[in-house]
Write a protein that holds these residues in place. Sequence first.
Motif, PDB file in Angstrom:
ATOM      1  N   LEU A 157      95.107  10.369  12.524  1.00 26.94           N
ATOM      2  CA  LEU A 157      96.403  10.667  12.106  1.00 26.94           C
ATOM      3  C   LEU A 157      96.921   9.488  11.627  1.00 26.94           C
ATOM      4  O   LEU A 157      96.969   8.652  11.904  1.00 26.94           O
ATOM      5  N   LEU A 196     101.324  29.044   4.092  1.00 29.77           N
ATOM      6  CA  LEU A 196     100.193  28.802   4.924  1.00 29.77           C
ATOM      7  C   LEU A 196      99.554  30.059   5.318  1.00 29.77           C
ATOM      8  O   LEU A 196      98.410  30.147   5.633  1.00 29.77           O
ATOM      9  N   ASP A 218      90.734  22.163  14.985  1.00 24.37           N
ATOM     10  CA  ASP A 218      89.889  23.093  14.252  1.00 24.37           C
ATOM     11  C   ASP A 218      89.128  22.289  13.192  1.00 24.37           C
ATOM     12  O   ASP A 218      89.573  22.170  12.054  1.00 24.37           O
ATOM     13  N   ALA A 269      88.695  23.648   9.591  1.00 24.01           N
ATOM     14  CA  ALA A 269      89.878  23.677   8.729  1.00 24.01           C
ATOM     15  C   ALA A 269      90.310  22.273   8.346  1.00 24.01           C
ATOM     16  O   ALA A 269      90.809  22.041   7.248  1.00 24.01           O
ATOM     17  N   THR A 270      90.111  21.356   9.257  1.00 18.26           N
ATOM     18  CA  THR A 270      90.491  19.985   8.963  1.00 18.26           C
ATOM     19  C   THR A 270      89.605  19.404   7.868  1.00 18.26           C
ATOM     20  O   THR A 270      90.087  18.785   6.924  1.00 18.26           O
ATOM     21  N   ARG A 280      88.014  21.041   5.640  1.00 16.47           N
ATOM     22  CA  ARG A 280      88.356  21.710   4.384  1.00 16.47           C
ATOM     23  C   ARG A 280      89.598  21.084   3.764  1.00 16.47           C
ATOM     24  O   ARG A 280      89.633  20.782   2.569  1.00 16.47           O
ATOM     25  N   SER A 281      90.602  20.884   4.592  1.00 19.42           N
ATOM     26  CA  SER A 281      91.842  20.339   4.065  1.00 19.42           C
ATOM     27  C   SER A 281      91.629  18.950   3.490  1.00 19.42           C
ATOM     28  O   SER A 281      92.084  18.632   2.394  1.00 19.42           O
ATOM     29  N   GLN A 336      92.031  18.056  -0.411  1.00 21.64           N
ATOM     30  CA  GLN A 336      93.053  17.086  -0.798  1.00 21.64           C
ATOM     31  C   GLN A 336      92.433  15.924  -1.548  1.00 21.64           C
ATOM     32  O   GLN A 336      92.968  15.428  -2.538  1.00 21.64           O
ATOM     33  N   GLN A 379      98.660  13.563   6.055  1.00 23.76           N
ATOM     34  CA  GLN A 379      98.437  13.868   7.453  1.00 23.76           C
ATOM     35  C   GLN A 379      99.045  15.211   7.847  1.00 23.76           C
ATOM     36  O   GLN A 379      98.447  15.979   8.581  1.00 23.76           O
ATOM     37  N   LEU A 380     100.214  15.463   7.325  1.00 24.09           N
ATOM     38  CA  LEU A 380     100.857  16.731   7.656  1.00 24.09           C
ATOM     39  C   LEU A 380     100.067  17.911   7.117  1.00 24.09           C
ATOM     40  O   LEU A 380      99.858  18.902   7.810  1.00 24.09           O
ATOM     41  N   ALA A 381      99.632  17.782   5.883  1.00 24.95           N
ATOM     42  CA  ALA A 381      98.875  18.877   5.284  1.00 24.95           C
ATOM     43  C   ALA A 381      97.588  19.106   6.066  1.00 24.95           C
ATOM     44  O   ALA A 381      97.198  20.247   6.328  1.00 24.95           O
ATOM     45  N   THR A 382      96.974  18.028   6.448  1.00 22.48           N
ATOM     46  CA  THR A 382      95.719  18.135   7.186  1.00 22.48           C
ATOM     47  C   THR A 382      95.942  18.791   8.541  1.00 22.48           C
ATOM     48  O   THR A 382      95.213  19.685   8.955  1.00 22.48           O
ATOM     49  N   ARG A 383      96.985  18.337   9.209  1.00 24.57           N
ATOM     50  CA  ARG A 383      97.257  18.913  10.532  1.00 24.57           C
ATOM     51  C   ARG A 383      97.711  20.352  10.442  1.00 24.57           C
ATOM     52  O   ARG A 383      97.445  21.159  11.328  1.00 24.57           O
ATOM     53  N   ARG A 384      98.407  20.650   9.377  1.00 21.83           N
ATOM     54  CA  ARG A 384      98.836  22.043   9.246  1.00 21.83           C
ATOM     55  C   ARG A 384      97.630  22.947   9.163  1.00 21.83           C
ATOM     56  O   ARG A 384      97.574  24.025   9.739  1.00 21.83           O
ATOM     57  N   SER A 385      96.691  22.476   8.378  1.00 22.63           N
ATOM     58  CA  SER A 385      95.477  23.252   8.243  1.00 22.63           C
ATOM     59  C   SER A 385      94.735  23.313   9.580  1.00 22.63           C
ATOM     60  O   SER A 385      94.231  24.363   9.994  1.00 22.63           O
ATOM     61  N   ASP A 386      94.735  22.183  10.247  1.00 21.04           N
ATOM     62  CA  ASP A 386      94.055  22.086  11.532  1.00 21.04           C
ATOM     63  C   ASP A 386      94.648  23.048  12.567  1.00 21.04           C
ATOM     64  O   ASP A 386      93.935  23.648  13.361  1.00 21.04           O
ATOM     65  N   PHE A 387      95.949  23.179  12.519  1.00 22.99           N
ATOM     66  CA  PHE A 387      96.623  23.966  13.561  1.00 22.99           C
ATOM     67  C   PHE A 387      96.732  25.440  13.256  1.00 22.99           C
ATOM     68  O   PHE A 387      96.952  26.247  14.165  1.00 22.99           O
TER      69      PHE A 387
END
Lengths: 356, 201
Positions: free
Chosen positions: A12, A81, A279, A282-283, A285-286, A290, B168-176
């Motif tokens: 993070l 989302l 997850d 998903a991480t 992927r994101s 990006q 970071q926010l986008a990544t975490r949003r996806s993560d969560f």
Amino acid sequence: MSFGLVLPTIALLGAAPEQQVAVPGAAPVAQVDSQTGQQTTPPAPPAQPAEQPPTTTAAPAIPLDPLIDPAAAPDTNAAPLATTVSVNGTAVGHAPGDPLEGLNRHLFAGYLFSDRKFIRPVAMGYRHVVPKPVRSGLRNFFSNLGEPIVFLNDLLQLKPGRAFKTFERFVINSSLGLGGLIDVAKSPNLGLPHHDNGFGNTLAYYGVGPGPYLFLPIIGPTTLRDLLAGQGDDFVLPIAIGNPFDRLEYQIPRGVLSGIDDRAESDSDFKALLDSAVDPYATLRSVYLQNRAAEIQALHSRSAKAGTTDPLGDPLGDPAARQASPLDDPLNDPAAPQSTTPANPTDTPASATANP
Amino acid sequence: MRYIIPAALVAALVAPAPAAFAQASDAARAPVQSLCDGLIGIMKGGKAMGARGRGAAIGPVVDRVYDVPLMTRLTVGASWNTIAPADQTALVAAFRRMIIGQYAVNFDSFSGEKFSVDPKVETRGTDSLVRTTLIVPHDQPVAIAYRLRVSGGSWKIVDVFYRNSISQLATRRSDFSRVLATGGAKALIRHLDELSTKSGN
């Protein structure tokens, strides 16, 4: 595979100093094809969804999407989302840009399993047994063989300056660098570092969207466009030159070697992904999407001298329009009570207070 | 006499502008700088401090420079408003613990790293963007940028961009999002706490 990127990202907020450094696009295992060994940069595959608008700016423009406190604006983006449909306990639809999520997740789980049982042990063994100079020599060698493809795509993207640098780099490393084993060109005096490029980038450059996100066993995270384009990249040498390149005797060892090497190099990142993500699928992927979006945006940033468009800049962006890219959705603080937003079923802007 | 008025007027009009600008930019840079200093601090503390010690050291800095509640809300998105207040509070706490734990794990040794904070602060709407570079000896520099927003009268970090592109926010949003969709806030809190525990914080 771009695991490399992931971790740090995930960390993070910061990237572990060590990890960050060079996270090679780690291709999981053997890649028979795919771009030649890439360096420490992100993966070669191309593009990502929503990024057509050529943005220009000297400093890489960071796409700031409107962050709207949900507490303030309850529902505006409730939706973005949430392409993910959650049905009761389990059933979940798919995230935007990932229509094959169900399949991808299976493949990802399968990959994790084989990684644990087989791939990682082999990769770690390789790292311990083979001395570092040999490993980086091989990596450089294969990467150097890929420079003609980079060159070709630089040209296709109408970037003669970049193409010329790639050409110089190839010539220098092929000669002074002993056939590519040593990356002399990237030294500060020469200043010709490797950059990734391929047909995926070229297609994206000309506006081809990424198509569905894919997670594939050998290739790792990619998109349909990047997958197909990557196959194209792999055909360049076999078609143009033929001999050793069109032989399986060459392709298989090369693919296996660079896959193992990538896996070994990105180990700490991969571990970080697994350790820090709720997850990991998903991480990854994101982060992958990006990163691809940024790479493609960077392709445009030189050519389009136009304006500084900041696609994500305005808070009023229509969430529906941007769904394609997970990056793009406006970040609205759900807690922030806001007048603008029309109907929200659930949320009464109650929380303004709740969230200090 | 006559001249004085215009002069004063001009001064009044002109002077404040740069001054205000400088202030805004310094004000937005300050939290970023103190975060960077804090990170260097825990890196130097290294193994001797232990993960928990590093977390304890960076925790107060995180509290000061981040708007953790807002970040949590942004990450959760619109469904935030459907979460019970007690869970909201717990989620913010879990998110905070996760940030701290990540720092403690990732910034655990020092080998001459430096952060340089770009003096130029960019503005996007009501937010500011402060760019930094992590300079690692013998390695590629790493760009890390911070997005800040004013909260409670001071600039607070609301998002972090790795390599200038990965939010970071986008990544975490996806993560969560999946866990939130399937198990709700409680499941997410549990997952986050597990991660933090693993990280030793």
